[in-house]
Design a protein around this motif. Structure first.
Motif, mmCIF file in Angstrom:
data_model
loop_
_atom_site.group_PDB
_atom_site.id
_atom_site.type_symbol
_atom_site.label_atom_id
_atom_site.label_comp_id
_atom_site.label_asym_id
_atom_site.label_seq_id
_atom_site.Cartn_x
_atom_site.Cartn_y
_atom_site.Cartn_z
ATOM 1 N N PRO A 123 0.710 -1.318 -0.070
ATOM 2 C CA PRO A 123 0.027 0.002 0.030
ATOM 3 C C PRO A 123 0.870 1.434 -0.107
ATOM 4 O O PRO A 123 0.475 2.388 -0.308
ATOM 5 N N ILE A 124 1.987 1.255 0.712
ATOM 6 C CA ILE A 124 2.662 2.241 0.616
ATOM 7 C C ILE A 124 3.262 2.645 -0.845
ATOM 8 O O ILE A 124 3.177 3.679 -1.186
ATOM 9 N N ASN A 125 3.658 1.676 -1.390
ATOM 10 C CA ASN A 125 4.416 1.715 -2.793
ATOM 11 C C ASN A 125 3.224 2.118 -3.846
ATOM 12 O O ASN A 125 3.561 2.546 -4.840
ATOM 13 N N LEU A 165 -2.389 12.372 -0.943
ATOM 14 C CA LEU A 165 -1.707 11.964 0.014
ATOM 15 C C LEU A 165 -2.557 11.544 1.150
ATOM 16 O O LEU A 165 -2.449 10.503 2.108
ATOM 17 N N GLN A 166 -3.596 12.386 1.437
ATOM 18 C CA GLN A 166 -4.646 12.338 2.152
ATOM 19 C C GLN A 166 -5.144 10.644 2.227
ATOM 20 O O GLN A 166 -5.892 10.234 3.483
ATOM 21 N N THR A 167 -5.421 10.097 0.915
ATOM 22 C CA THR A 167 -6.126 8.904 0.904
ATOM 23 C C THR A 167 -4.831 7.736 0.929
ATOM 24 O O THR A 167 -5.615 6.627 1.056
ATOM 25 N N ALA A 168 -3.814 8.016 0.986
ATOM 26 C CA ALA A 168 -2.572 6.996 1.168
ATOM 27 C C ALA A 168 -2.521 6.226 2.433
ATOM 28 O O ALA A 168 -2.795 7.031 3.462
ATOM 29 N N GLN A 169 -2.160 5.180 2.384
ATOM 30 C CA GLN A 169 -1.933 4.180 3.652
ATOM 31 C C GLN A 169 -0.413 4.551 3.912
ATOM 32 O O GLN A 169 0.282 3.590 3.588
#
Length: 468
Positions: A123-125, A165-169
């Motif tokens: 999920p980070i990548n 960025l706000q929706t990223a894990q």
């Protein structure tokens, strides 16, 4: 643009053949994958280049690919954002020590195609891949647009980046670092645009709003080490201050040489020792080759550079020793059997009896492209005179070299340097391009760092001095 991902389980048949891939040793990273349509080197080999995290001061790593594009490698360069360069795309991956990662994609369709991620931290990548796939490329040279239009453009890009960025894990610390990076990228683009706008129109004055946004701390040593956009912003900020001071000194003393005294001035205007050393690291190697008094510049370097980068100091010492040997009238280093665009091979000795103006360039060098129209005009001006124009590309990809020559309709003699024998560029201490060299009919040095074709007055004076 919607990014496409497939997240897979870690155990994949493509990589099961390598026992070392099963478990990452402590403090190491295992990275594997399959990248299709990577163009081969002239040797026929396929490789990717992996750049370690910014600020790690670790060298880039060349990773070989198998015939089908597969690879496996163990990394010991620490956690952070790495960049895969497949010859067509910069592909970011956030890698952590003691973890394992896989990535598969097609180099020809990376921007719009599917990227398959496996192993840890998928999920980070996803976030980092999407950030690159959705990146908006900005035409920084278009100074015809108004400041308000440019602010609206980069403001919209920043807004989209923050929404992504706000929706990223992401972990909290990484999320905070990315938010700061987005803001620094915005400020860098704004500062750079305002500088170019002022260069194009000396009467231009930035808005109060822009000036206020750019009133930040330019001495944040931590961010300078860790964030590339902040580092570039700081570099540009101090270069503007430096140019202003140099112009004042030039007005007071027309014979004053800004380049010759640059290290001394940098030490006066940059109060942070670490940032000052960083700026010197970015400038000194290039400037050493451009100054008239190499000895005096190198002495200043030994005084004003107080950093601990022993590799950089050794490189500077090596360049100084090589440049010290490149005296006017001394025989030039030779090159032998460089590939000729017209067929066969050519050596420097083939041009004895004529002055030789050498242009060192590459297909990926933007500044080289900017010089091409001036070089073409130069060749036309001196047509029929006792001088030959030799363009030597340091490209590793013969197809891109040939395609650029055809696309730009390049004249003169077009040669491709032999990557297996870098002695010519090494002896000339070439660490940046474009670079220009002028030799006399006996193969002796007239100027080891000659004026660029765009420096029409200086170059014309040099050629007139030798009777051309």
């Amino acid at each position: 643009m919607q990014s496409k991902f497939i997240i897979t389980l870690f155990v994949m048949s493509s990589y099961a053949v390598c026992p070392s891939f099963a478990q990452a040793p402590k403090e190491y990273i295992i990275l594997a994958g399959k990248i299709q349509h990577v163009d081969p080197l002239p040797t026929g080999e396929k490789t990717i280049v992996l750049t370690p995290p910014f600020g790690s001061n670790q060298p880039k790593k060349l990773i070989p690919l198998t015939d089908d594009g597969s690879f496996v490698d163990t990394l010991s360069t620490g956690s952070g954002e790495y960049i895969i360069w497949d010859g067509k795309n910069p592909v970011p991956l956030y890698l952590n020590q003691s973890k394992r990662y896989t990535i598969s994609y097609d180099a020809d369709t990376f921007r719009k195609g599917t990227v398959e991620l496996g192993g840890d931290d998928a999920p980070i990548n996803q976030y980092f891949i999407a950030k690159q796939q959705q990146r908006v490329f900005i035409d920084r040279l278009n100074t015809k647009r108004s400041e308000a239009e440019f602010r609206q453009l980069i403001g919209g890009i920043r807004q989209q980046a923050m929404a992504r960025l706000q929706t990223a894990q992401l972990p909290h610390e990484l999320r905070s670092a990315q938010a700061k990076a987005i803001q620094y990228e915005y400020l860098y683009e704004l500062h750079h645009f305002l500088y170019l706008k002022k260069e194009a129109n000396s009467a231009f004055t930035p808005s109060i709003e822009s000036e206020k946004e750019l009133t930040i701390d330019y001495l944040n040593e931590t961010d300078y080490r860790q964030d590339g956009y902040y580092r570039n912003l700081v570099h540009n900020y101090y270069m503007v201050q430096l140019n202003r001071l140099e112009n004042e000194k030039k007005k007071a003393n027309p014979s004053y040489s800004p380049l010759q005294n640059r290290l001394k001035l940098l030490s006066l205007i940059v109060p942070n020792e670490s940032i000052k050393n960083g700026l010197i690291t970015e400038r000194a190697m290039y400037e050493l080759k451009e100054v008239k008094d190499v000895e005096a510049y190198y002495q200043d370097f030994q005084i004003y550079y107080t950093g601990a980068d022993e590799v950089f100091k050794a490189d500077m010492a090596d360049a100084y020793l090589r440049l010290s040997k490149l005296k006017v009238g001394k025989p030039s280093p030779e090159f032998v059997n460089y590939r000729n665009y017209q067929g066969g091979t050519t050596s420097l000795k083939a041009f004895r009896g004529k002055y030789v103006y050498i242009d060192l360039w590459a297909s990926w060098c933007g500044n080289c492209w900017g010089e091409m129209p001036f070089l073409k005009k130069l060749e036309q001006t001196y047509q029929g005179k006792n001088i030959v124009f030799v363009s030597i590309s340091i490209d590793k990809d013969v197809h891109k070299w040939a395609a650029t020559i055809k696309q730009k309709k390049m004249d003169g003699i077009q040669l491709l340097a032999n990557p297996a024998d870098p002695s010519f560029t090494r002896e000339y201490a070439v660490n940046g391009i474009p670079r220009y060299i002028l030799l006399d009919p006996n193969g002796a040095i007239v100027a080891y760092s000659a004026p660029r074709p765009s420096e029409t007055g200086e170059l014309a004076a040099l050629l007139a001095k030798v009777g051309l």
